[in-house]
Design a protein around this motif. Structure first.
Motif, PDB file in Angstrom:
ATOM      1  N   LEU A  78       0.832  -1.205   0.000  1.00 30.39           N
ATOM      2  CA  LEU A  78       0.000   0.000   0.000  1.00 30.39           C
ATOM      3  C   LEU A  78       0.862   1.249   0.000  1.00 30.39           C
ATOM      4  CD1 LEU A  78      -2.686  -1.166   2.584  1.00 30.39           C
ATOM      5  CD2 LEU A  78      -3.074  -0.710   0.150  1.00 30.39           C
ATOM      6  N   ALA A  79       1.934   1.236   0.790  1.00 26.26           N
ATOM      7  CA  ALA A  79       2.777   2.425   0.901  1.00 26.26           C
ATOM      8  C   ALA A  79       3.523   2.688  -0.404  1.00 26.26           C
ATOM      9  CB  ALA A  79       3.766   2.262   2.058  1.00 26.26           C
ATOM     10  N   SER A  80       3.982   1.630  -1.064  1.00 24.28           N
ATOM     11  CA  SER A  80       4.747   1.842  -2.289  1.00 24.28           C
ATOM     12  C   SER A  80       3.848   2.301  -3.429  1.00 24.28           C
ATOM     13  CB  SER A  80       5.490   0.558  -2.671  1.00 24.28           C
ATOM     14  OG  SER A  80       4.551  -0.468  -2.930  1.00 24.28           O
ATOM     15  N   SER A  81       2.575   1.877  -3.423  1.00 20.20           N
ATOM     16  CA  SER A  81       1.688   2.282  -4.518  1.00 20.20           C
ATOM     17  C   SER A  81       1.189   3.707  -4.345  1.00 20.20           C
ATOM     18  CB  SER A  81       0.490   1.322  -4.582  1.00 20.20           C
ATOM     19  OG  SER A  81      -0.357   1.550  -3.479  1.00 20.20           O
ATOM     20  N   GLU A  90       5.707   5.314   6.680  1.00 15.91           N
ATOM     21  CA  GLU A  90       6.401   4.841   7.868  1.00 15.91           C
ATOM     22  C   GLU A  90       7.105   6.002   8.528  1.00 15.91           C
ATOM     23  OE1 GLU A  90       9.354   1.386   8.098  1.00 15.91           O
ATOM     24  OE2 GLU A  90       7.526   0.490   7.254  1.00 15.91           O
ATOM     25  N   THR A  91       7.011   6.124   9.841  1.00 15.29           N
ATOM     26  CA  THR A  91       7.666   7.231  10.541  1.00 15.29           C
ATOM     27  C   THR A  91       9.149   6.933  10.669  1.00 15.29           C
ATOM     28  OG1 THR A  91       7.360   6.218  12.702  1.00 15.29           O
ATOM     29  CG2 THR A  91       5.594   7.651  11.920  1.00 15.29           C
ATOM     30  N   LYS A  92       9.863   7.935  11.143  1.00 10.86           N
ATOM     31  CA  LYS A  92      11.302   7.790  11.394  1.00 10.86           C
ATOM     32  C   LYS A  92      11.606   6.552  12.217  1.00 10.86           C
ATOM     33  CE  LYS A  92      12.782  12.633  11.578  1.00 10.86           C
ATOM     34  NZ  LYS A  92      12.993  13.713  12.555  1.00 10.86           N
ATOM     35  N   THR A  93      10.751   6.316  13.193  1.00  9.84           N
ATOM     36  CA  THR A  93      11.011   5.202  14.097  1.00  9.84           C
ATOM     37  C   THR A  93      10.428   3.898  13.558  1.00  9.84           C
ATOM     38  OG1 THR A  93       9.062   5.886  15.320  1.00  9.84           O
ATOM     39  CG2 THR A  93      11.190   6.569  16.201  1.00  9.84           C
ATOM     40  N   GLY A  94       9.907   3.923  12.335  1.00 11.93           N
ATOM     41  CA  GLY A  94       9.466   2.689  11.709  1.00 11.93           C
ATOM     42  C   GLY A  94       8.044   2.292  12.018  1.00 11.93           C
ATOM     43  N   GLU A  95       7.263   3.196  12.601  1.00 12.10           N
ATOM     44  CA  GLU A  95       5.878   2.856  12.911  1.00 12.10           C
ATOM     45  C   GLU A  95       5.000   3.049  11.674  1.00 12.10           C
ATOM     46  OE1 GLU A  95       4.445   2.827  16.465  1.00 12.10           O
ATOM     47  OE2 GLU A  95       2.389   2.553  15.768  1.00 12.10           O
ATOM     48  N   LYS A  96       4.252   2.021  11.343  1.00  7.85           N
ATOM     49  CA  LYS A  96       3.334   2.091  10.210  1.00  7.85           C
ATOM     50  C   LYS A  96       2.193   3.031  10.558  1.00  7.85           C
ATOM     51  CE  LYS A  96       4.329  -2.551   8.461  1.00  7.85           C
ATOM     52  NZ  LYS A  96       5.326  -3.155   9.353  1.00  7.85           N
ATOM     53  N   SER A  97       1.990   4.049   9.707  1.00  5.74           N
ATOM     54  CA  SER A  97       1.048   5.116  10.045  1.00  5.74           C
ATOM     55  C   SER A  97       0.276   5.566   8.818  1.00  5.74           C
ATOM     56  CB  SER A  97       1.808   6.328  10.613  1.00  5.74           C
ATOM     57  OG  SER A  97       2.730   5.927  11.598  1.00  5.74           O
ATOM     58  N   ILE A  98      -0.736   6.376   9.065  1.00  6.47           N
ATOM     59  CA  ILE A  98      -1.455   7.006   7.961  1.00  6.47           C
ATOM     60  C   ILE A  98      -1.282   8.519   8.087  1.00  6.47           C
ATOM     61  CG2 ILE A  98      -3.707   7.387   6.869  1.00  6.47           C
ATOM     62  CD1 ILE A  98      -4.660   4.780   8.167  1.00  6.47           C
ATOM     63  N   LEU A  99      -0.788   9.136   7.025  1.00  3.06           N
ATOM     64  CA  LEU A  99      -0.747  10.596   6.987  1.00  3.06           C
ATOM     65  C   LEU A  99      -2.121  11.063   6.535  1.00  3.06           C
ATOM     66  CD1 LEU A  99       0.770  13.306   7.118  1.00  3.06           C
ATOM     67  CD2 LEU A  99       1.372  12.960   4.713  1.00  3.06           C
ATOM     68  N   VAL A 100      -2.824  11.724   7.446  1.00  2.00           N
ATOM     69  CA  VAL A 100      -4.224  12.036   7.195  1.00  2.00           C
ATOM     70  C   VAL A 100      -4.374  13.245   6.272  1.00  2.00           C
ATOM     71  CG1 VAL A 100      -6.402  12.714   8.285  1.00  2.00           C
ATOM     72  CG2 VAL A 100      -4.903  11.042   9.401  1.00  2.00           C
ATOM     73  N   GLN A 122      -1.467   3.922  13.875  1.00  2.00           N
ATOM     74  CA  GLN A 122      -1.194   5.317  14.209  1.00  2.00           C
ATOM     75  C   GLN A 122      -1.611   6.214  13.052  1.00  2.00           C
ATOM     76  OE1 GLN A 122       2.313   7.082  16.495  1.00  2.00           O
ATOM     77  NE2 GLN A 122       3.078   7.134  14.404  1.00  2.00           N
ATOM     78  N   ILE A 123      -2.241   7.330  13.392  1.00  2.00           N
ATOM     79  CA  ILE A 123      -2.516   8.328  12.358  1.00  2.00           C
ATOM     80  C   ILE A 123      -1.702   9.585  12.676  1.00  2.00           C
ATOM     81  CG2 ILE A 123      -4.836   7.463  11.849  1.00  2.00           C
ATOM     82  CD1 ILE A 123      -5.947   9.840  13.475  1.00  2.00           C
ATOM     83  N   TYR A 124      -1.336  10.294  11.620  1.00  2.00           N
ATOM     84  CA  TYR A 124      -0.536  11.508  11.770  1.00  2.00           C
ATOM     85  C   TYR A 124      -1.319  12.640  11.120  1.00  2.00           C
ATOM     86  CZ  TYR A 124       3.671  14.482  11.600  1.00  2.00           C
ATOM     87  OH  TYR A 124       4.592  15.489  11.757  1.00  2.00           O
ATOM     88  N   VAL A 125      -1.674  13.617  11.933  1.00  2.00           N
ATOM     89  CA  VAL A 125      -2.481  14.727  11.437  1.00  2.00           C
ATOM     90  C   VAL A 125      -1.642  15.997  11.482  1.00  2.00           C
ATOM     91  CG1 VAL A 125      -4.649  16.000  11.735  1.00  2.00           C
ATOM     92  CG2 VAL A 125      -4.515  13.605  12.438  1.00  2.00           C
TER      93      VAL A 125
END
Length: 483
Positions: free
Chosen positions: A45-48, A113-123, A80-83
RNA sequence: GCCCCCAUAGCUCAGUUGGAAGAGCACCUGACUCUUAAUCAGGGUGUCCCAGGUUCGAGCCCUGGUGGGGGUACCA
């Protein structure tokens, strides 16, 4: 906002959302994936760089001024979501700042993926789906208060992963049992919960009233007598996963409303039922837990069959040095009394025996106790060579009675006699003539099995109280702690 | 039914000999655009389960009740 009272604050936030033109109680929201799938397919999903959407409850918020992290929890897991204000826009961020832990949110955005490697969604866009007006239980101690856990199970399910696991396993165990029986050609049936006469077991029934019929009815204490009517009707392999009800003492092992499995097989006997029980329990364990080695209350239990079998008589011989077949039940009572066992009204209850036997069997579980005295078993068939003994077994595990089964009595005249003996000792009961009539048409020889599903689930989920495996256990005075 | 134990902030809990109700999280105010129980500075928001009693004074002692837990009895 100048108050720190959380209820008031949340009401205020609700009002402000409405002022911003946001409907705080949303509608249908289309998700591209449940959270678990997002995590599993994350790399693809992230690569696409496709947008995804998810929905769930906000469980944690970590704010950083004009950006913020939060954990979104749905049925399948957490992500995790990132807003960020520069991504959702000023108004979007204004709305986000009115979101509290506990709110339901729908988000659309890109996986990263965040700096620390956490799979997240950039909202990129967020939708308020439901504003929560009450604070959730503490974020890492969870909900401990057992009363609140039972009264407000939803909070337990939100806050405690262990609770979610227990009930998830419960449902999968029941589903595995259905699968097991269906595969073997058993058909699932439904029989009356409301019965004119509560039979098939001992125990006091709950009583109710059918106005339209002008009669009293009882909530069933067991489905047994109706399932046997279906054997008369010609079905050979049937089962019912049923709620039954007993108006009696409540304990960590007894609930007034409990779930039981009853299985009947024509042309079979109780020995067949022992094998069926072993197979059924092992298959459920294997399917749901992935192993037949379970751990309960700190003890390791290997469920691999065959399980230990001991006759009631041998158990009594071992424990009290009494030959029940020769000396009979009367001298058993005398011996027990002289051994310090108190008998109420000079009666030996089956329950006292169960306790004595389970003490005897500590550390040797699971175990079938077989071949009971006829006194305790009015619906069971006599052994061919020993008329004072019936073909019956009970399954014990961890000091707990898990199953009960017998070769069914199908002689109508003997059944009527045995009912009469039973009725003589309990004046409030009467002979179920309608059931005896059914037997008079002819019931094939058969074996029946009852398994306490709640207790089985307790064993498989390492729960010490039956209330922990029942979503909404009965409690008293429900209004008492309401505010 | 009987016996024992428990009840303090939204949650998890502490509260000494009877002498001004506390901590962490949550919440509020402010700072902060990669945090992981975020951090930093400030703020205590309470029917001490209820009703009586003892006492100059009760979260604490006594009586009764409510709710919960455990044990026991009943549960062919």
């Amino acid at each position: 906002m100048n108050t720190s009272d959380e209820l008031t604050v949340r009401q205020e936030k609700l009002k402000r959302l409405k002022e911003l033109g946001v409907e705080p109680y949303g509608r249908k929201f289309i998700r591209t994936h449940p959270v678990k799938q997002l995590i599993e397919k994350f790399d693809t999903l992230a690569s696409s760089e496709n947008e995804v959407s998810a929905a769930g409850r906000i469980m944690l918020i970590r704010g950083h001024g004009k950006a913020s992290f939060a954990d979104l929890q749905d049925e399948t897991g957490r992500i995790q979501i990132y807003v960020r204000q520069d991504t959702v826009g000023e108004k979007g961020y204004q709305i986000y700042k009115l979101v509290d832990m506990g709110d339901f949110l729908g988000v659309r955005g890109t996986p990263f993926e965040t700096k620390t490697g956490e799979k997240s969604i950039l909202v990129k866009e967020l939708t308020v789906l439901s504003k929560s007006l009450k604070p959730l239980p503490e974020k890492w101690h969870g909900l401990k208060d057992v009363e609140l856990k039972y009264r407000r199970r939803y909070l337990d399910l939100i806050a405690n992963e262990k609770a979610r696991e227990v009930f998830d396993k419960r449902m999968r165990i029941i589903s595995a049992i259905r699968g097991f029986l269906n595969k073997r050609g058993y058909r699932e049936v439904e029989t009356p919960i409301l019965q004119p006469q509560a039979g098939g077991a001992s125990g006091d029934p709950f009583k109710t009233r059918a106005d339209a019929l002008g009669m009293d009815l009882y909530l069933r204490i067991a489905p047994e007598l109706y399932l046997k009517r279906l054997l008369v009707g010609g079905w050979e392999k049937i089962y019912e996963i049923n709620k039954s009800f007993r108006n009696e003492g409540i304990s960590p092992r007894h609930s007034p409303e409990f779930t039981m499995l009853e299985v009947y097989a024509a042309y079979a006997d109780y020995e067949d039922m022992m094998r069926l029980t072993e197979e059924l329990v092992c298959e459920a364990a294997q399917t749901v837990l992935g192993t037949v080695r379970i751990s309960y209350d700190g003890k390791e239990i290997d469920l691999s069959p065959p399980w230990k079998r001991i006759t009631f008589g041998d158990a009594m011989k071992e424990k009290f040095d009494i030959d029940i077949e020769k000396e009979g039940i009367k001298s058993l009572k005398e011996k027990l009394e002289s051994a310090g066992v108190k008998l109420k009204d000079k009666k030996l209850s089956r329950n006292q025996l169960i306790r004595l036997l389970s003490e005897l069997l500590t550390g040797e579980l699971p175990t079938f106790i077989t071949d009971y005295p006829i006194e305790f078993s009015p619906l069971a068939k006599r052994k061919q060579d020993k008329p004072e003994i019936v073909e019956r077994f009970e399954l014990f595990m961890c000091g707990c009675e898990l199953a009960n089964a017998y070769s069914e009595l199908n002689d109508p005249q003997e059944q009527r006699e045995r009912f009469r003996e039973q009725v003589a000792s309990r004046e409030e009961r009467s002979v179920d003539e309608d059931f005896v009539t059914a037997l008079e048409y002819g019931m094939p020889p058969a074996a029946g099995l009852g398994i306490g599903i709640d207790r089985l689930v307790m064993m498989m989920t390492d729960c010490q109280s039956i209330r922990d495996v029942i979503l909404f256990p009965q409690l008293k005075g429900q209004a008492a702690r309401e505010k």
